[in-house]
Design a protein around this motif. Structure first.
Motif, PDB file in Angstrom:
ATOM      1  N   GLN A   2       0.936  -1.211   0.090  1.00 18.49           N
ATOM      2  CA  GLN A   2      -0.138  -0.113   0.014  1.00 18.49           C
ATOM      3  C   GLN A   2       0.812   1.141   0.004  1.00 18.49           C
ATOM      4  O   GLN A   2       1.930   1.152   0.562  1.00 18.49           O
ATOM      5  CB  GLN A   2      -1.150  -0.090   1.166  1.00 18.49           C
ATOM      6  CG  GLN A   2      -2.010  -1.048   1.252  1.00 18.49           C
ATOM      7  CD  GLN A   2      -2.572  -1.154   2.522  1.00 18.49           C
ATOM      8  OE1 GLN A   2      -2.470  -0.402   3.382  1.00 18.49           O
ATOM      9  NE2 GLN A   2      -3.782  -2.276   2.537  1.00 18.49           N
ATOM     10  N   ASP A  25      -3.180   0.145  -4.555  1.00 19.19           N
ATOM     11  CA  ASP A  25      -4.022   1.446  -4.275  1.00 19.19           C
ATOM     12  C   ASP A  25      -5.639   1.215  -4.591  1.00 19.19           C
ATOM     13  O   ASP A  25      -6.308   2.133  -4.278  1.00 19.19           O
ATOM     14  CB  ASP A  25      -3.360   2.766  -5.148  1.00 19.19           C
ATOM     15  CG  ASP A  25      -3.559   2.247  -6.926  1.00 19.19           C
ATOM     16  OD1 ASP A  25      -3.775   1.134  -7.111  1.00 19.19           O
ATOM     17  OD2 ASP A  25      -3.941   3.279  -7.417  1.00 19.19           O
ATOM     18  N   HIS A  26      -5.952   0.004  -4.954  1.00 11.64           N
ATOM     19  CA  HIS A  26      -7.413  -0.125  -5.253  1.00 11.64           C
ATOM     20  C   HIS A  26      -8.042  -0.724  -3.929  1.00 11.64           C
ATOM     21  O   HIS A  26      -9.289  -1.043  -3.951  1.00 11.64           O
ATOM     22  CB  HIS A  26      -7.667  -1.051  -6.390  1.00 11.64           C
ATOM     23  CG  HIS A  26      -7.355  -2.347  -6.402  1.00 11.64           C
ATOM     24  ND1 HIS A  26      -6.181  -2.711  -6.216  1.00 11.64           N
ATOM     25  CD2 HIS A  26      -8.338  -3.359  -6.453  1.00 11.64           C
ATOM     26  CE1 HIS A  26      -6.544  -4.139  -6.031  1.00 11.64           C
ATOM     27  NE2 HIS A  26      -7.706  -4.531  -6.160  1.00 11.64           N
ATOM     28  N   ALA A  62     -11.705   3.317  -1.629  1.00 12.06           N
ATOM     29  CA  ALA A  62     -10.245   2.730  -2.056  1.00 12.06           C
ATOM     30  C   ALA A  62      -9.336   3.930  -1.474  1.00 12.06           C
ATOM     31  O   ALA A  62      -9.559   4.952  -1.777  1.00 12.06           O
ATOM     32  CB  ALA A  62     -10.351   2.216  -3.537  1.00 12.06           C
ATOM     33  N   ARG A  64      -6.909   4.940  -3.630  1.00 14.09           N
ATOM     34  CA  ARG A  64      -6.928   5.938  -4.619  1.00 14.09           C
ATOM     35  C   ARG A  64      -7.922   6.883  -4.580  1.00 14.09           C
ATOM     36  O   ARG A  64      -7.714   8.032  -5.220  1.00 14.09           O
ATOM     37  CB  ARG A  64      -6.992   5.273  -6.015  1.00 14.09           C
ATOM     38  CG  ARG A  64      -8.450   4.596  -6.254  1.00 14.09           C
ATOM     39  CD  ARG A  64      -8.532   3.761  -7.565  1.00 14.09           C
ATOM     40  NE  ARG A  64      -9.863   3.313  -7.683  1.00 14.09           N
ATOM     41  CZ  ARG A  64     -10.217   2.277  -8.442  1.00 14.09           C
ATOM     42  NH1 ARG A  64      -9.261   1.718  -9.307  1.00 14.09           N
ATOM     43  NH2 ARG A  64     -11.586   1.695  -8.497  1.00 14.09           N
ATOM     44  N   ASP A  65      -8.940   6.826  -3.839  1.00 17.09           N
ATOM     45  CA  ASP A  65     -10.138   7.855  -3.807  1.00 17.09           C
ATOM     46  C   ASP A  65     -10.251   8.832  -2.603  1.00 17.09           C
ATOM     47  O   ASP A  65     -10.905   9.600  -2.589  1.00 17.09           O
ATOM     48  CB  ASP A  65     -11.508   7.192  -4.104  1.00 17.09           C
ATOM     49  CG  ASP A  65     -11.671   6.126  -5.335  1.00 17.09           C
ATOM     50  OD1 ASP A  65     -11.146   6.702  -6.266  1.00 17.09           O
ATOM     51  OD2 ASP A  65     -12.199   5.138  -4.973  1.00 17.09           O
ATOM     52  N   SER A 135      -1.978  -1.142  -8.992  1.00  9.85           N
ATOM     53  CA  SER A 135      -2.916  -2.249  -9.002  1.00  9.85           C
ATOM     54  C   SER A 135      -4.439  -1.611  -9.606  1.00  9.85           C
ATOM     55  O   SER A 135      -4.929  -2.508 -10.287  1.00  9.85           O
ATOM     56  CB  SER A 135      -3.315  -2.876  -7.525  1.00  9.85           C
ATOM     57  OG  SER A 135      -3.675  -2.044  -6.909  1.00  9.85           O
ATOM     58  N   SER A 136      -4.515  -0.656  -9.291  1.00 11.19           N
ATOM     59  CA  SER A 136      -5.709   0.050  -9.936  1.00 11.19           C
ATOM     60  C   SER A 136      -5.898   0.182 -11.256  1.00 11.19           C
ATOM     61  O   SER A 136      -6.829   0.130 -12.118  1.00 11.19           O
ATOM     62  CB  SER A 136      -6.050   1.525  -9.127  1.00 11.19           C
ATOM     63  OG  SER A 136      -5.147   2.298  -9.669  1.00 11.19           O
ATOM     64  N   ARG A 137      -4.794  -0.068 -12.280  1.00 11.84           N
ATOM     65  CA  ARG A 137      -4.688   0.140 -13.289  1.00 11.84           C
ATOM     66  C   ARG A 137      -4.315  -1.156 -14.205  1.00 11.84           C
ATOM     67  O   ARG A 137      -4.400  -1.573 -15.327  1.00 11.84           O
ATOM     68  CB  ARG A 137      -3.563   1.107 -13.931  1.00 11.84           C
ATOM     69  CG  ARG A 137      -3.739   2.360 -13.457  1.00 11.84           C
ATOM     70  CD  ARG A 137      -2.391   3.145 -13.722  1.00 11.84           C
ATOM     71  NE  ARG A 137      -2.427   4.313 -13.051  1.00 11.84           N
ATOM     72  CZ  ARG A 137      -1.319   5.295 -12.837  1.00 11.84           C
ATOM     73  NH1 ARG A 137      -0.472   5.071 -13.645  1.00 11.84           N
ATOM     74  NH2 ARG A 137      -1.478   6.446 -12.110  1.00 11.84           N
TER      75      ARG A 137
END
Length: 233
Positions: A2, A25-26, A62, A64-65, A135-137
């Motif tokens: 993370q 990051d997700h 998440a 990222r948000d 990871s979000s991508r």
């Protein structure tokens, strides 16, 4: 891993040691975790530095948000003051303070973006050239070991190097064995270095290493890397 706020030296050493580093990051944000806070050393001992975030009604958001709460009084001025108080007399304070303060003061909306900007700053100063991914991508799914194994497959990994804190649940899982990917556990022995404010205090932010040791910080960081244990599938 993370994306951590002002990560400790071992985090950066792990990043230096691998061929590719993936920011997880997700996954769900954990309030009051290393994602938004870390410690520095001061004359009064270790002190927490915490980034205020908007979390009310967002328990499932998440990483990222997550948005930084820029309306919080004294942020980032109070945090900058704490760093100045803790390291103003450190040997290399003047070499790094201005750049760190500029990053903390930027109008950055998301916690992830602030953390990554600081990590990239540390990478540069520690001569770490490891490529990173998010990871979000990626087209990945699952939880815990299943998710990590899926990320490794997505990256084309032939070995997964894990922090030792994940050993219990990884050893009990079958996902890496099924994927044919060996798991190694990153072994790191915290090095010592000269610090301001008395006896050595381990597990501070890597900012402590930079402020006290300057150009020698990368070499000192790498002194703590030991050989990994490996679990073959």
């Amino acid at each position: 891993m993370q994306p951590t706020f002002l990560p400790w030296t071992g985090y950066m050493a792990l990043m230096d040691h691998v061929d590719e580093f993936v920011f997880l990051d997700h996954v769900q944000f954990d309030k009051r975790s290393w994602q938004q806070r870390n410690r520095i050393k001061t004359a009064n001992g270790p002190q927490w530095l915490t980034v205020p975030v908007i979390s009310r009604g967002k328990s499932d958001q998440a990483i990222r948000d997550v948005l930084i709460n820029r309306d919080t009084p004294d942020f980032p001025r109070k945090m900058i003051g704490a760093i100045e108080h803790g390291y103003g007399k450190a040997a290399f304070y003047k070499d790094y303070a201005e750049d760190v303060f500029a990053l903390l003061s930027r109008d950055i909306r998301h916690l992830l973006d602030l953390n990554i900007a600081l990590i990239e700053f540390f990478k540069d100063r520690l001569d770490i050239d490891t490529p990173v991914a998010f990871s979000s991508r990626m087209n990945v799914a699952g939880r815990k070991a299943a998710l990590l194994a899926d990320i490794c497959r997505e990256c084309g990994a032939d070995i997964y190097i894990s922090p030792p804190g994940s050993k219990d649940y990884l050893d009990a899982a079958d996902e890496f064995e099924e994927a044919g990917i060996p798991v190694r556990y990153f072994a790191y022995e915290h090095p010592d270095w000269p610090q301001v404010h008395g006896d050595f205090e381990p597990y501070m932010s890597v900012l402590d290493l930079l402020m006290n040791c300057g150009p020698e910080a990368g070499r000192i960081m790498r002194e703590g890397i030991l050989s990994e244990g490996i679990r073959h599938p």
